[in-house]
Design a protein around this motif. Structure first.
Motif, PDB file in Angstrom:
ATOM      1  N   PHE A 149       0.829  -1.201   0.000  1.00  0.00           N
ATOM      2  CA  PHE A 149       0.000   0.000   0.000  1.00  0.00           C
ATOM      3  C   PHE A 149       0.865   1.254   0.000  1.00  0.00           C
ATOM      4  CE2 PHE A 149      -1.442   3.171   3.267  1.00  0.00           C
ATOM      5  CZ  PHE A 149      -2.312   3.875   2.450  1.00  0.00           C
ATOM      6  N   ASN A 150       0.403   2.270  -0.739  1.00  0.00           N
ATOM      7  CA  ASN A 150       1.001   3.606  -0.660  1.00  0.00           C
ATOM      8  C   ASN A 150       0.145   4.571  -1.478  1.00  0.00           C
ATOM      9  OD1 ASN A 150       2.985   5.672  -0.104  1.00  0.00           O
ATOM     10  ND2 ASN A 150       4.469   4.001   0.119  1.00  0.00           N
ATOM     11  N   PHE A 151       0.509   5.855  -1.449  1.00  0.00           N
ATOM     12  CA  PHE A 151      -0.190   6.801  -2.316  1.00  0.00           C
ATOM     13  C   PHE A 151       0.723   7.108  -3.509  1.00  0.00           C
ATOM     14  CE2 PHE A 151       2.298  10.158  -0.290  1.00  0.00           C
ATOM     15  CZ  PHE A 151       2.313  11.190  -1.227  1.00  0.00           C
ATOM     16  N   PHE A 152       0.113   7.296  -4.668  1.00  0.00           N
ATOM     17  CA  PHE A 152       0.882   7.407  -5.903  1.00  0.00           C
ATOM     18  C   PHE A 152       0.586   8.685  -6.678  1.00  0.00           C
ATOM     19  CE2 PHE A 152       1.164   3.047  -4.725  1.00  0.00           C
ATOM     20  CZ  PHE A 152       2.431   2.668  -5.115  1.00  0.00           C
ATOM     21  N   SER A 153      -0.288   9.501  -6.161  1.00  0.00           N
ATOM     22  CA  SER A 153      -0.553  10.803  -6.759  1.00  0.00           C
ATOM     23  C   SER A 153      -1.094  11.712  -5.675  1.00  0.00           C
ATOM     24  CB  SER A 153      -1.562  10.682  -7.909  1.00  0.00           C
ATOM     25  OG  SER A 153      -1.975  11.962  -8.357  1.00  0.00           O
ATOM     26  N   GLY A 154      -0.553  12.947  -5.644  1.00  0.00           N
ATOM     27  CA  GLY A 154      -1.031  13.895  -4.656  1.00  0.00           C
ATOM     28  C   GLY A 154      -2.262  14.653  -5.110  1.00  0.00           C
ATOM     29  N   PHE A 155      -2.371  14.862  -6.430  1.00  0.00           N
ATOM     30  CA  PHE A 155      -3.538  15.583  -6.954  1.00  0.00           C
ATOM     31  C   PHE A 155      -3.771  15.192  -8.409  1.00  0.00           C
ATOM     32  CE2 PHE A 155      -5.951  19.183  -8.613  1.00  0.00           C
ATOM     33  CZ  PHE A 155      -6.922  19.293  -7.632  1.00  0.00           C
ATOM     34  N   PRO A 208      -5.723  12.923  -5.533  1.00  0.00           N
ATOM     35  CA  PRO A 208      -5.153  12.013  -4.541  1.00  0.00           C
ATOM     36  C   PRO A 208      -5.505  10.563  -4.850  1.00  0.00           C
ATOM     37  CG  PRO A 208      -7.062  13.149  -3.638  1.00  0.00           C
ATOM     38  CD  PRO A 208      -6.809  13.742  -4.990  1.00  0.00           C
ATOM     39  N   VAL A 209      -4.479   9.755  -5.089  1.00  0.00           N
ATOM     40  CA  VAL A 209      -4.681   8.367  -5.499  1.00  0.00           C
ATOM     41  C   VAL A 209      -3.874   7.439  -4.604  1.00  0.00           C
ATOM     42  CG1 VAL A 209      -4.278   6.670  -7.340  1.00  0.00           C
ATOM     43  CG2 VAL A 209      -5.176   8.935  -7.905  1.00  0.00           C
TER      44      VAL A 209
END
Length: 211
Positions: free
Chosen positions: A46-52, A54-55
């Motif tokens: 798991f992680n985030f891959f886009s800040g805007f 937000p993904v």
């Protein structure tokens, strides 16, 4: 030591990656089955891959050739909540990792209190320092062993005492007291120990390479 992953079976390849790609944040995912019973399970792919926009992405494997309950619920409803795990919630998170039969409310099994979400029809864990309300964007098959869940974060809840400036979205991450996943079986890490590095500038590089 050299490893050719094409020569490894699923179990050994997983062990190799899970023991080296560390630490990993934990997505404590809440979904809901067809009868409306909440399901809670932790996932560390798991992680985030886009800040805007937000993904976030979560990798969810199969169990005995079938989708895990969380994945089946996401495929059907298109919604879920990710709760981040602090040290105080570690044991409760560990309880929800138990492979209970379908229909069991892991939140009740772990003695967790919940609160309603704002934009998705799911509860969130009241004591979690961060909760992400998510809507499914895309499912990506990874061979026959797993799917990657790609979702938009439509709302966030952050513990009040960790918010330094709500307007600027400044967060004191140290106050979240989050934990991360290490190697299997059962190893985790705290985020207390940290160090800061100053950004290296182009000017510094140019200065160091002057003739």
């Amino acid at each position: 030591m050299y490893f050719d992953t094409s020569q490894l079976d699923q179990k050994r390849c997983y062990k190799l990656l899970a023991s080296t790609v560390v630490p990993r944040p934990i997505a404590w995912m809440i979904t809901k089955d067809e009868q409306g019973t909440p399901n809670a399970a932790p996932f560390s792919f798991f992680n985030f891959f886009s800040g805007f926009p937000p993904v976030v992405c979560v990798g969810i494997g199969r169990r005995d050739g079938r989708p895990k309950d969380s994945l089946a619920n996401v495929e059907r409803s298109g919604e879920f909540v990710i709760n981040l795990v602090n040290e105080e919630l570690a044991q409760a998170m560990n309880v929800t990792a138990t492979p209970f039969p379908p229909g069991v409310n892991e939140l009740e099994m772990a003695g967790l209190e919940v609160m309603p979400s704002n934009l998705v029809d799911l509860p969130r864990i009241a004591a979690s320092p961060v909760a992400l309300e998510c809507r499914l964007h895309q499912l990506v098959d990874v061979d026959t062993t797993a799917k990657i869940v790609i979702a938009h974060v439509v709302a966030m809840h952050v513990a009040d005492d960790a918010v330094l400036d709500a307007e600027r979205c400044y967060i004191d991450t140290s106050k979240l007291n989050l934990i991360g996943r290490m190697e299997s079986p059962g190893w985790y890490t705290r985020t207390h120990d940290r160090f800061k590095m100053k950004q290296f500038s182009v000017e510094q590089w140019e200065q160091s390479h002057k003739p």
